[in-house]
Scaffold this motif. Structure first.
Motif, PDB file in Angstrom:
ATOM      1  N   UNK A  17       0.874  -1.164   0.000  1.00 59.72           N
ATOM      2  CA  UNK A  17       0.000   0.000   0.000  1.00 59.72           C
ATOM      3  C   UNK A  17       0.917   1.222   0.000  1.00 59.72           C
ATOM      4  N   UNK A  18       0.383   2.389  -0.285  1.00 62.59           N
ATOM      5  CA  UNK A  18       1.219   3.598  -0.325  1.00 62.59           C
ATOM      6  C   UNK A  18       1.025   4.460   0.921  1.00 62.59           C
ATOM      7  N   UNK A  19      -0.103   5.154   1.007  1.00 63.82           N
ATOM      8  CA  UNK A  19      -0.350   6.059   2.133  1.00 63.82           C
ATOM      9  C   UNK A  19      -0.353   5.309   3.456  1.00 63.82           C
ATOM     10  N   UNK A  20       0.518   5.708   4.358  1.00 64.76           N
ATOM     11  CA  UNK A  20       0.547   5.100   5.682  1.00 64.76           C
ATOM     12  C   UNK A  20       1.319   3.801   5.742  1.00 64.76           C
ATOM     13  N   UNK A  21       1.772   3.313   4.585  1.00 65.43           N
ATOM     14  CA  UNK A  21       2.539   2.067   4.555  1.00 65.43           C
ATOM     15  C   UNK A  21       3.949   2.312   4.047  1.00 65.43           C
ATOM     16  N   UNK A  22       4.077   2.822   2.842  1.00 68.47           N
ATOM     17  CA  UNK A  22       5.390   3.216   2.340  1.00 68.47           C
ATOM     18  C   UNK A  22       5.746   4.638   2.769  1.00 68.47           C
ATOM     19  N   UNK A 115      -2.706   0.896  -4.437  1.00 67.33           N
ATOM     20  CA  UNK A 115      -3.223   1.975  -3.595  1.00 67.33           C
ATOM     21  C   UNK A 115      -4.629   2.364  -4.009  1.00 67.33           C
ATOM     22  N   UNK A 116      -5.445   2.637  -3.016  1.00 68.14           N
ATOM     23  CA  UNK A 116      -6.786   3.160  -3.273  1.00 68.14           C
ATOM     24  C   UNK A 116      -6.791   4.653  -3.511  1.00 68.14           C
ATOM     25  N   UNK A 117      -5.594   5.262  -3.511  1.00 65.53           N
ATOM     26  CA  UNK A 117      -5.487   6.691  -3.740  1.00 65.53           C
ATOM     27  C   UNK A 117      -5.551   7.042  -5.215  1.00 65.53           C
ATOM     28  N   UNK A 118      -5.603   8.334  -5.487  1.00 71.66           N
ATOM     29  CA  UNK A 118      -5.626   8.831  -6.860  1.00 71.66           C
ATOM     30  C   UNK A 118      -4.207   8.813  -7.427  1.00 71.66           C
ATOM     31  N   UNK A 119      -4.076   8.470  -8.699  1.00 77.09           N
ATOM     32  CA  UNK A 119      -2.752   8.296  -9.299  1.00 77.09           C
ATOM     33  C   UNK A 119      -1.854   9.525  -9.151  1.00 77.09           C
ATOM     34  N   UNK A 120      -2.327  10.751  -9.406  1.00 76.99           N
ATOM     35  CA  UNK A 120      -1.409  11.890  -9.262  1.00 76.99           C
ATOM     36  C   UNK A 120      -0.820  12.005  -7.854  1.00 76.99           C
ATOM     37  N   UNK A 121      -1.635  11.707  -6.839  1.00 72.72           N
ATOM     38  CA  UNK A 121      -1.157  11.780  -5.462  1.00 72.72           C
ATOM     39  C   UNK A 121      -0.171  10.650  -5.175  1.00 72.72           C
ATOM     40  N   UNK A 122      -0.498   9.442  -5.613  1.00 74.62           N
ATOM     41  CA  UNK A 122       0.387   8.301  -5.354  1.00 74.62           C
ATOM     42  C   UNK A 122       1.719   8.492  -6.058  1.00 74.62           C
ATOM     43  N   UNK A 142      -7.954   4.546 -10.118  1.00 73.44           N
ATOM     44  CA  UNK A 142      -8.393   4.785 -11.488  1.00 73.44           C
ATOM     45  C   UNK A 142      -8.351   3.502 -12.335  1.00 73.44           C
ATOM     46  N   UNK A 143      -7.514   2.553 -11.929  1.00 79.20           N
ATOM     47  CA  UNK A 143      -7.344   1.327 -12.711  1.00 79.20           C
ATOM     48  C   UNK A 143      -8.456   0.312 -12.480  1.00 79.20           C
ATOM     49  N   UNK A 144      -9.104   0.378 -11.344  1.00 76.17           N
ATOM     50  CA  UNK A 144     -10.138  -0.621 -11.012  1.00 76.17           C
ATOM     51  C   UNK A 144     -11.506   0.000 -10.777  1.00 76.17           C
ATOM     52  N   UNK A 145     -11.541   1.237 -10.305  1.00 79.79           N
ATOM     53  CA  UNK A 145     -12.812   1.858  -9.954  1.00 79.79           C
ATOM     54  C   UNK A 145     -13.408   1.299  -8.681  1.00 79.79           C
ATOM     55  N   UNK A 146     -12.710   0.374  -8.059  1.00 77.31           N
ATOM     56  CA  UNK A 146     -13.180  -0.262  -6.828  1.00 77.31           C
ATOM     57  C   UNK A 146     -12.059  -0.209  -5.805  1.00 77.31           C
ATOM     58  N   UNK A 147     -12.360   0.340  -4.648  1.00 75.77           N
ATOM     59  CA  UNK A 147     -11.343   0.459  -3.603  1.00 75.77           C
ATOM     60  C   UNK A 147     -11.340  -0.728  -2.655  1.00 75.77           C
ATOM     61  N   UNK A 153      -7.727  -4.218  -6.493  1.00 77.20           N
ATOM     62  CA  UNK A 153      -6.442  -3.541  -6.644  1.00 77.20           C
ATOM     63  C   UNK A 153      -5.287  -4.530  -6.540  1.00 77.20           C
ATOM     64  N   UNK A 154      -5.372  -5.409  -5.556  1.00 76.04           N
ATOM     65  CA  UNK A 154      -4.300  -6.389  -5.364  1.00 76.04           C
ATOM     66  C   UNK A 154      -4.286  -7.436  -6.470  1.00 76.04           C
TER      67      UNK A 154
END
Length: 202
Positions: A17-22, A115-122, A142-147, A153-154
């Motif tokens: 995951x990105x936010x809070x993990x990496x 990541x469930x975040x938006x691509x520009x932020x990630x 954006x790739x799945x539309x499902x968080x 995502x995984x």
């Protein structure tokens, strides 16, 4: 407490995951929300945000509205969040325990981000901590539309790196993320016992 450095022998890939993990992005998110909400004369302090880490953006804003009793447009705040966040990239910090894992396995295992975040932020976040070129795939909402906690995502990340989910180890920092990885058929490590953000640095 120190995160175990050794991995199961059959692991072929790690998906983070990105936010809070990496990356500890809480300071950047806090400052972004604070700046936007000031336009609505709504106070947003670090103590309030720290107590609600892990909530979705809309849950957080709804809770804030209920707590303060002041009206504001949650959708408008959400739409302005990306631009506001990108002004505070200097507040982003590497998370040492996962950064060590990433560095030690780079060039040895397939590595990805889901990541469930938006691509520009990630993408901006990974660049801010200097790891943007270390991954074999990057999957965002954006790739799945499902968080999360849906496994999409995984599953897509595993598909892109061509590794069966049972040979993937995921790192997460939320209950929803843990569930998503488990539902995808992966093993998962919760980093929360090994890292705590410090609101004093926000």
């Amino acid at each position: 407490m120190t995160m175990p450095a050794s991995l199961p022998a059959d692991i072929e890939a790690i998906i983070f995951d990105c936010d809070g993990t990496l990356a500890d992005t809480f300071g950047a998110h806090f400052r972004a929300f604070r700046d936007i909400l000031a336009d609505y004369q709504v106070a947003f302090d670090a103590e309030f945000y720290h107590a609600r880490l892990g909530l979705s953006r809309y849950q957080l804003l709804e809770d804030l509205k209920q707590t303060q009793g002041k009206p504001f447009d949650e959708q408008a705040v959400a739409e302005r969040n990306t631009a506001a966040f990108l002004k505070h990239l200097s507040a982003i910090r590497q998370i040492p325990c996962t950064h060590d894992i990433l560095r030690s396995q780079y060039g040895r295992l397939k590595l990805g981000v889901a990541s469930g975040g938006q691509r520009p932020i990630v993408e901006a976040t990974l660049k801010a901590i200097g790891v943007q070129d270390m991954f074999d795939c990057l999957v965002t909402i954006e790739d799945t539309g499902v968080g999360k906690p849906a496994p999409d995502l995984y599953l897509l990340a595993a598909e892109q790196i061509k590794v069966a989910p049972r040979f993937v180890l995921a790192y997460e920092d939320s209950d929803e993320g843990m569930e998503a990885a488990e539902r995808a058929g992966m093993r998962v490590i919760d980093i929360r016992p090994f890292y705590r953000t410090d609101p004093a640095r926000w």
